[in-house]
Enzyme design. Structure first.
Site, mmCIF file in Angstrom:
data_model
loop_
_atom_site.group_PDB
_atom_site.id
_atom_site.type_symbol
_atom_site.label_atom_id
_atom_site.label_comp_id
_atom_site.label_asym_id
_atom_site.label_seq_id
_atom_site.Cartn_x
_atom_site.Cartn_y
_atom_site.Cartn_z
ATOM 1 C CD GLU A 73 -47.001 44.270 -36.548
ATOM 2 O OE1 GLU A 73 -46.831 44.556 -35.341
ATOM 3 O OE2 GLU A 73 -47.998 43.646 -36.950
ATOM 4 C CD GLU A 102 -47.790 39.986 -33.651
ATOM 5 O OE1 GLU A 102 -48.583 40.114 -32.706
ATOM 6 O OE2 GLU A 102 -46.723 40.617 -33.731
HETATM 7 C C1 GAL Z 1 -48.418 43.436 -32.911
HETATM 8 C C2 GAL Z 1 -49.635 43.335 -33.806
HETATM 9 C C3 GAL Z 1 -50.032 44.700 -34.345
HETATM 10 C C4 GAL Z 1 -50.069 45.705 -33.226
HETATM 11 C C5 GAL Z 1 -48.728 45.722 -32.528
HETATM 12 C C6 GAL Z 1 -48.645 46.681 -31.366
HETATM 13 O O1 GAL Z 1 -48.332 42.354 -32.079
HETATM 14 O O2 GAL Z 1 -49.377 42.477 -34.884
HETATM 15 O O3 GAL Z 1 -51.274 44.608 -34.972
HETATM 16 O O4 GAL Z 1 -51.070 45.334 -32.349
HETATM 17 O O5 GAL Z 1 -48.456 44.478 -32.000
HETATM 18 O O6 GAL Z 1 -48.884 47.955 -31.786
#
Ligand code: GAL
Length: 829
Positions: free
Chosen positions: A250, A181
């Protein structure tokens, strides 16, 4: 010559084998292509250090049964290289073993090397020694940083290559990730940030892994990196490069918790909606973050103030149980999506607006078509006619018709059963009803009165720099000489300490004078202010600063301060009644990292010590060590320890750290605004929260592999003061199971490995409420659903039946549902 021929043929033979087994992972603009097959990849994140190696096979098997194709993990740099060039890949840090477990269960793997992880992991995964290297600047064009990043990344790549785990080598790793990110935070790094991300791409590419590299949240990622999306929804996302397929790395299945926050719930309906919508809109790869969240053992939780549980409301709960109905509802979705993989990746796409809220997306190949009907309205259900057939599409839901006729799945129609988990004591036979405790004090007063440190400097130093993350605890100690004239008002002065957040305990001349901590530990600086008594002559001020996980996210998060900040002041009234502020910041400060009990391993049962006392066990005494022995609860169900009554500290079982505990931290009452949780409308971490006004975390996971058959030892270090008398070990298991589903489908009730003992509730029509509190609605069939299901299910481990009028009678209303609650038999295991 013969030898040469022999070696030559060995070379040819092995390279043939290698090539015969190699998998070719590529992509076009539409999809990921593996060995020429255009794929829909369903993946889920499981972080290996957040469970134990003994749990991995079961977790991965459940991921496979749940319909996943791949398991994804970050690699946690600070866990593997806690000291520069000293590596640890043992126990639950055995990355290769984890990857091989995934392979052996027949799944692909996605490796997020990072090595920046974020992940609510301590310091985002960066080792603190890296922060303390001269001249370093994180995540930017900086030689020191880039050199270390390359060193660790190459180490991981080489390790994986040696085991031939990349798909290009015949292995199962289909994608790898570099950075994480960076696009979200890149701006403040300016031109150097741009150079850095280009360097990341080149460096990764040069490692020649033979499968594509991805960069998440990196619009227009430097080639050949493929950009991907992260978030609760990614249907609207379009990669900048038209040749990059649409990938979602994600999909947040819930949310994380920090101390003071409430329990998250992302409903199965909404999560399924987000996934179906993504594939309706042309996605090829989707990953659940998290599929199993697990536990932040030891000091691994990130900051500010991340809890020890990392349950995340994921499809597998913290302990590895199915989180139903989420797991089951997604499994059904995965099966349907896989069944239409070909049309989704090859078909021509057409969109038809059916009415104000419902849109049809048709994927059409020569001989097949598959359709999605989506209702994006957040309140209005719809019944629409499509191709001559009527479909009921509830608000905020998507129906999938694999042949464009029969509805195989609707995201809001949940047929999977719900499990209500309960905690049971399941005590071993001769186990007493209460644990018997011994205790000993932490030598806190004597440490603070000595005022001696390991290092002395004439300034206040940030905790990251001084303690190098070796412990949560750092003493800041100084002395101040005062004359009688300095001390009017009977020596009463005010001590003022600026703190960057987290926890502070203050001592004056060896006496405890008070504590303070930041709400949510938001690194919101606070000032501790206390009226104290000082004496003419030398006075000792000892400040114990405690961190609760270092920050893991935001631009330049690595520089956020920790520990005591300047100034530390005394506010005095002198003989002339003037207020004098004495700044102690540039005094000589002595620093000492850690606590006596931690350095001397009081938590290690193999170190026997006569100093534990069994009588007059104190309660509500701060800085106190408690110890007890216990027998593991019977059976094989996951074990937790209930620490209600304790304040804050750390717990160990047989020397294994369970993580930090803080049950006295109550989840903010304001956070749970609405009672009912409506799956409709966009989810966010503010929605559907529960357990406000209760301890943020009361139960702590004790993995079965930490336990012995005979005697086990629990040690607690209590920092704030608490009462261990009601601490107990329990198992977590299914208490009752529910179904709440529309007519027309076959559903299952199953207590897993125990029989159903009773039907608590059953109603066909418009039953109200949720599992555990169902009520009859206005419309109900007059056939006795309870006795039908008693005959069908009681005494069985699993019963399945169709919800139909034939079985449950006529109910004179639309959209009829059956709600059932069945109780699971109470035997131990
Ligand atoms: C994203 C990040 C993950 C985790 C998630 C929130 O921004 O890439 O590693 O932190 O947010 O759980």
């Amino acid at each position: 010559m013969k030898i040469f021929n022999f070696l030559f043929s060995v070379f040819i033979f092995s390279s043939v084998i290698f090539h015969a087994n190699a998998h070719n992972v590529t992509h076009d603009s539409r999809s990921i292509i593996i060995d020429g097959n255009h794929r829909i990849i369903l993946s889920g994140s499981i972080h290996y250090p957040r469970s134990t190696a003994q749990m991995w096979p079961d977790l991965i098997r459940k991921a496979k049964e749940g319909g996943l194709d791949a398991v994804k993990t970050y690699v946690f740099w600070n866990a593997h290289e806690p000291v520069r060039r000293q590596y640890d890949f043992s126990g639950n840090l055995d990355l290769v073993r984890f990857l091989k477990t995934i392979r052996d269960e027949g799944l692909y793997a996605i490796l997020r090397i990072g090595p920046y992880a974020c992940a609510e992991w301590n310091y985002g995964g960066f080792p603190m020694w890296l922060h303390n290297m001269p001249g370093v600047s994180f995540r930017t064009k900086n030689d020191v940083f880039m050199n270390e990043m390359k060193n660790f990344t190459s180490l991981i790549v080489d390790m994986v290559k040696r085991e031939r785990l990349f798909a290009s080598q015949g292995g199962h790793i289909i994608l790898a990730q570099i950075e994480n990110e960076y696009g979200n935070v890149m701006k403040p790094y300016g031109e150097d940030g741009k150079s850095y991300i280009n360097w990341c791409a080149q460096m990764a590419d040069s490692l020649d892994i033979g499968v594509p590299w991805i960069m998440c949240q990196q619009a227009g990622a430097p080639k050949p990196m493929l950009e991907t999306c992260n978030g609760w929804y990614c249907d609207q996302y379009k990669p900048k490069d038209p040749n990059t397929p649409k990938m979602w790395t994600e999909n947040w299945t819930g949310w994380f918790k920090s101390w003071g926050s409430a329990d998250p719930l992302r409903t199965a309906e909404d999560l399924a909606y987000s996934v179906a919508r993504f594939f309706q809109k042309g996605g090829t790869l989707q990953n659940y973050y998290m599929y199993h969240g697990g536990t932040n053992f030891g000091r691994t939780s990130g900051g500010p103030y991340m809890t020890t549980t990392y349950d995340y409301n994921a499809p597998l709960d913290e302990y590895g149980n199915l989180n139903q109905p989420k797991w089951g509802h997604l499994k059904q979705l995965h099966d349907v999506l896989h069944s239409i993989e070909y049309t989704l990746t090859h078909g021509d796409v057409e969109t038809q607006k059916i009415d104000n809220s419902v849109t049809a997306t048709i994927y059409q190949t020569n001989d097949k078509s598959s359709c999605f009907l989506s209702n994006t309205n957040t309140t209005t259900d719809a019944t629409v006619n499509f191709g001559g057939i009527n479909y009921f599409i509830p608000a905020w839901s998507i129906s999938i018709l694999p042949d464009c006729r029969e509805e195989a799945y609707n995201t809001a129609k949940v047929y999977a059963q719900t499990w209500m988990m309960v905690k049971k004591s399941n005590k071993a036979e001769d186990e007493p009803s209460c644990l018997k405790w011994a205790w000993r004090p932490e030598l806190i007063e004597s440490a603070s009165v000595q005022g001696k440190g390991d290092v002395s400097v004439n300034k206040i130093v940030d905790q990251k720099d001084m303690a190098n993350d070796a412990s949560d605890y750092l003493w800041y100690m100084t002395s101040v000489e005062l004359t009688k004239d300095d001390l009017m008002l009977n020596g009463t002065v005010t001590l003022r300490v600026a703190d960057t957040g987290h926890v502070l305990h203050a001592f004056v001349n060896g006496k405890y004078i008070g504590s303070q901590w930041a709400k949510y530990g938001n690194h919101v600086a606070y000032v501790f202010e206390k009226s104290i008594k000082l004496l003419p002559g030398k006075n000792l001020i000892s400040l114990l600063s405690v961190t609760v996980g270092f920050k893991n996210y935001e631009a330049m998060f690595d520089l956020v301060g920790a520990g005591i900040a300047s100034p530390v002041e005394l506010v005095l009234k002198n003989a002339g009644n003037e207020t004098i502020v004495k700044d102690l910041s540039s005094n000589k400060w002595a620093y000492k990292t850690g606590l006596d009990g931690i350095s001397n391993k009081y938590f290690d049962p193999s170190k026997s010590s006569p100093k534990w006392v069994s009588d007059q066990v104190p309660i509500n005494r701060n800085f106190t060590w408690y110890k007890t022995t216990f027998k593991a609860p019977l059976g094989n169900k996951p074990v937790v320890v209930d620490l209600l009554g304790l304040g804050k500290g750390m717990a160990w079982v047989n020397g294994h750290s369970l993580g930090r505990y803080w049950p006295s931290y109550i989840a903010d009452k304001q956070l749970c605004k609405t009672k009912a949780c409506d799956y409709r409308g966009r989810y966010s971490d503010k929605k559907c929260l529960s357990k406000c006004g209760e301890p943020t975390q009361r139960w702590y996971h004790v993995p079965r592999s930490f336990l012995n058959d005979g005697e086990n030892t629990l040690v607690l270090f209590e920092e704030f003061g608490g009462n261990p008398s009601s601490v107990q070990f329990q198992t977590v298991e299914v208490g009752s199971v529910c179904v709440n589903a529309y007519q027309g489908k076959v559903v299952q009730l199953s207590c897993h490995d125990r029989p159903i003992s009773k039907i608590e509730f059953a109603s066909f029509g418009h039953p109200q409420g949720v599992c555990g509190s169902f009520e009859k609605g206005e419309c109900e069939s007059d056939v006795d659903a309870i006795s039908i299901l008693e005959k069908e299910c009681v005494g069985k481990e699993l019963c399945s039946f169709k919800i139909s009028e034939d079985k449950f009678g006529k109910a004179y209303c639309d959209a009829r549902r059956l709600a059932v609650e069945a109780v699971c038999d109470d035997f131990t295991f």
